[in-house]
Design a protein around this motif. Structure first.
Motif, PDB file in Angstrom:
ATOM      1  N   GLU A   1       0.821  -1.212   0.000  1.00 22.21           N
ATOM      2  CA  GLU A   1       0.000   0.000   0.000  1.00 22.21           C
ATOM      3  C   GLU A   1       0.854   1.262   0.000  1.00 22.21           C
ATOM      4  O   GLU A   1       0.464   2.275  -0.587  1.00 22.21           O
ATOM      5  N   ALA A   2       2.013   1.218   0.645  1.00 22.65           N
ATOM      6  CA  ALA A   2       2.892   2.396   0.676  1.00 22.65           C
ATOM      7  C   ALA A   2       3.445   2.701  -0.713  1.00 22.65           C
ATOM      8  O   ALA A   2       3.561   3.875  -1.108  1.00 22.65           O
ATOM      9  N   GLN A   3       3.788   1.653  -1.474  1.00 19.55           N
ATOM     10  CA  GLN A   3       4.307   1.884  -2.841  1.00 19.55           C
ATOM     11  C   GLN A   3       3.203   2.470  -3.716  1.00 19.55           C
ATOM     12  O   GLN A   3       3.444   3.367  -4.536  1.00 19.55           O
ATOM     13  N   TYR A   4       2.002   1.963  -3.521  1.00 20.50           N
ATOM     14  CA  TYR A   4       0.871   2.482  -4.281  1.00 20.50           C
ATOM     15  C   TYR A   4       0.632   3.955  -3.964  1.00 20.50           C
ATOM     16  O   TYR A   4       0.379   4.763  -4.865  1.00 20.50           O
TER      17      TYR A   4
ATOM     18  N   PHE B   1       3.829   1.752 -10.311  1.00 20.55           N
ATOM     19  CA  PHE B   1       3.696   0.900  -9.135  1.00 20.55           C
ATOM     20  C   PHE B   1       4.003  -0.545  -9.481  1.00 20.55           C
ATOM     21  O   PHE B   1       3.417  -1.113 -10.407  1.00 20.55           O
ATOM     22  N   CYS B   2       4.936  -1.149  -8.738  1.00 21.00           N
ATOM     23  CA  CYS B   2       5.264  -2.562  -8.872  1.00 21.00           C
ATOM     24  C   CYS B   2       4.767  -3.285  -7.634  1.00 21.00           C
ATOM     25  O   CYS B   2       5.226  -3.012  -6.522  1.00 21.00           O
ATOM     26  N   GLY B   3       3.817  -4.185  -7.801  1.00 15.83           N
ATOM     27  CA  GLY B   3       3.241  -4.900  -6.675  1.00 15.83           C
ATOM     28  C   GLY B   3       4.111  -6.052  -6.208  1.00 15.83           C
ATOM     29  O   GLY B   3       5.217  -6.273  -6.701  1.00 15.83           O
ATOM     30  N   GLY B   4       3.591  -6.790  -5.234  1.00 18.30           N
ATOM     31  CA  GLY B   4       4.329  -7.925  -4.707  1.00 18.30           C
ATOM     32  C   GLY B   4       3.413  -8.900  -4.005  1.00 18.30           C
ATOM     33  O   GLY B   4       2.473  -8.492  -3.315  1.00 18.30           O
ATOM     34  N   VAL B   5       3.679 -10.194  -4.194  1.00 24.11           N
ATOM     35  CA  VAL B   5       2.937 -11.250  -3.508  1.00 24.11           C
ATOM     36  C   VAL B   5       3.902 -12.384  -3.179  1.00 24.11           C
ATOM     37  O   VAL B   5       5.019 -12.434  -3.693  1.00 24.11           O
ATOM     38  N   ASP B   6       3.446 -13.301  -2.333  1.00 22.82           N
ATOM     39  CA  ASP B   6       4.239 -14.475  -1.983  1.00 22.82           C
ATOM     40  C   ASP B   6       3.307 -15.674  -1.896  1.00 22.82           C
ATOM     41  O   ASP B   6       2.286 -15.609  -1.192  1.00 22.82           O
TER      42      ASP B   6
ATOM     43  N   ARG C   1      -6.041  -4.691 -10.772  1.00 26.27           N
ATOM     44  CA  ARG C   1      -7.349  -4.086 -11.073  1.00 26.27           C
ATOM     45  C   ARG C   1      -7.595  -2.807 -10.275  1.00 26.27           C
ATOM     46  O   ARG C   1      -8.116  -1.826 -10.812  1.00 26.27           O
ATOM     47  N   GLU C   2      -7.223  -2.828  -8.981  1.00 24.83           N
ATOM     48  CA  GLU C   2      -7.553  -1.695  -8.118  1.00 24.83           C
ATOM     49  C   GLU C   2      -6.397  -0.701  -7.944  1.00 24.83           C
ATOM     50  O   GLU C   2      -6.641   0.498  -7.779  1.00 24.83           O
ATOM     51  N   LEU C   3      -5.166  -1.196  -7.958  1.00 22.99           N
ATOM     52  CA  LEU C   3      -4.022  -0.327  -7.671  1.00 22.99           C
ATOM     53  C   LEU C   3      -3.183   0.005  -8.902  1.00 22.99           C
ATOM     54  O   LEU C   3      -2.291   0.845  -8.827  1.00 22.99           O
ATOM     55  N   GLY C   4      -3.450  -0.658 -10.001  1.00 26.78           N
ATOM     56  CA  GLY C   4      -2.749  -0.340 -11.236  1.00 26.78           C
ATOM     57  C   GLY C   4      -1.327  -0.865 -11.318  1.00 26.78           C
ATOM     58  O   GLY C   4      -0.467  -0.251 -11.962  1.00 26.78           O
ATOM     59  N   ALA C   5      -1.044  -1.995 -10.687  1.00 26.72           N
ATOM     60  CA  ALA C   5       0.307  -2.566 -10.732  1.00 26.72           C
ATOM     61  C   ALA C   5       0.735  -2.825 -12.165  1.00 26.72           C
ATOM     62  O   ALA C   5      -0.034  -3.344 -12.973  1.00 26.72           O
TER      63      ALA C   5
END
Length: 342
Positions: free
Chosen positions: A101-104, A116-121, A139-143
């Motif tokens: 959320e901070a990167q977004y 914005f580059c997202g991340g998951v594990d 969809r929501e944050l535009g990664a």
């Protein structure tokens, strides 16, 4: 001297949260301390007062804000665009090393300059959970990309694992994401070093030829391995994050790395990343790199080519722009207009 039309597109900046409140386990303070010590050694001297509240360690063990990072990148350096990358290191940090959320929020604050580059594990909490989160982040944050950190304390996974990793790549493909990024080498926790080897990228790059696999940090200390991987797989690019500050302490070593990369991989698949803010203001390194030459002795000994202005332009921003579909000429015009009005 830097030319006015040089386009600087930083692949790797982070809105870190290294605060005490975000550390998820009592021994996580040790992991944080090791990483902060490494960062201190590579940071330009004197920047603690500007960006770290005067203390080279404790001053950086905090949560970074949008204004902090914005000032550093877009006022105190000549950076034109950046990618804010999430690092979801949940075994040490509750919300992640660099929370999603901070990167977004940073990208939202600078919509024309930050991607914005997202991340998951797949192990936090599960593969299905990671797939749902990828959908949300796009969809929501535009990664525009995803960053993966697979080496954990007692709970690592392979980037070539058909059951854990491949569903993430297939989901990325479904969502229109073409660039996947991986933290390799450069350990920032006490997870096993071998779990940070880049060797597990090979099969994944072979099985997903339509995706681009970006390996960060030159996978140090696995430099030989990463060179031989990138030389053979055209869909692998190397991000110089965490290594572009080496000239502050080891300029000859950095010239050796660059000479080898230019000879065996080529400048079209090398990308600048600063790791700001933990490594400080990137401006000194941008200027050092622009003025850099490959020492004639290294050229004579190892057949390294001299680095050209075109190479430097590619690495500092134009490769990243092309990778993410940014119009380089338009971006340059916008950058010049911003500089003229400031």
């Amino acid at each position: 001297m830097l030319h006015d039309d040089i386009f600087i597109f930083d692949n790797a900046v982070h809105m870190y949260d290294l605060s005490d409140e975000n550390v998820s386990r009592s021994d996580g303070i040790l992991d944080r301390g090791v990483h902060l010590k490494i960062a201190q050694l590579r940071r330009p001297k004197g920047q603690e007062k500007l960006y770290g509240n005067g203390d080279p360690i404790a001053g950086f063990a905090r949560q970074w804000g949008v204004e902090d990072l914005g000032r550093l990148l877009f006022e105190d350096s000549c950076t034109d665009m950046a990618m804010a990358q999430a690092v979801v290191l949940y075994d040490v940090y509750k919300k992640g090393f660099a929370p999603v959320e901070a990167q977004y929020e940073f990208a939202r604050a600078h919509p024309d300059r930050v991607l914005f580059c997202g991340g998951v594990d797949p192990l936090y909490p599960s593969v299905d959970g990671a797939l749902r989160e990828m959908e949300r982040q796009v969809r929501e944050l535009g990664a525009r990309s995803f960053k993966f950190y697979n080496a954990h304390l007692g709970k690592s996974w392979g980037c070539d694992d058909p059951k854990l990793a491949y569903p993430l790549y297939e989901k990325a493909r479904e969502l229109g994401i073409k660039v996947l990024q991986f933290h390799k080498g450069f350990p920032i926790t006490r997870a096993r070093l071998e779990d940070l080897s880049p060797l597990d990228i090979q099969q994944a790059a072979l099985d997903f030829p339509d995706l681009t696999f970006a390996i960060h940090h030159l996978a140090l200390p696995y430099f030989e391995e990463v060179v031989y991987i990138a030389a053979r797989f055209p869909n692998v690019v190397l991000v110089l994050s965490g290594t572009m500050h080496l000239p502050l302490v080891a300029p000859w070593q950095f010239m050796e790395y660059m000479g080898r990369l230019l000879r065996d991989v080529g400048s079209s698949r090398l990308i600048w990343g600063s790791e700001a803010p933990l490594l400080g203001n990137p401006q000194p390194m941008i200027e050092w790199f622009w003025n850099m030459q490959i020492d004639p002795e290294l050229q004579a000994r190892y057949g390294y080519p001299q680095i050209t202005e075109e190479d430097k332009r590619n690495i500092l921003g134009e490769n990243q722009a092309r990778l993410f579909g940014v119009d380089v000429n338009l971006a340059k015009q916008q950058a010049r207009a911003r500089r003229a009005s400031s």
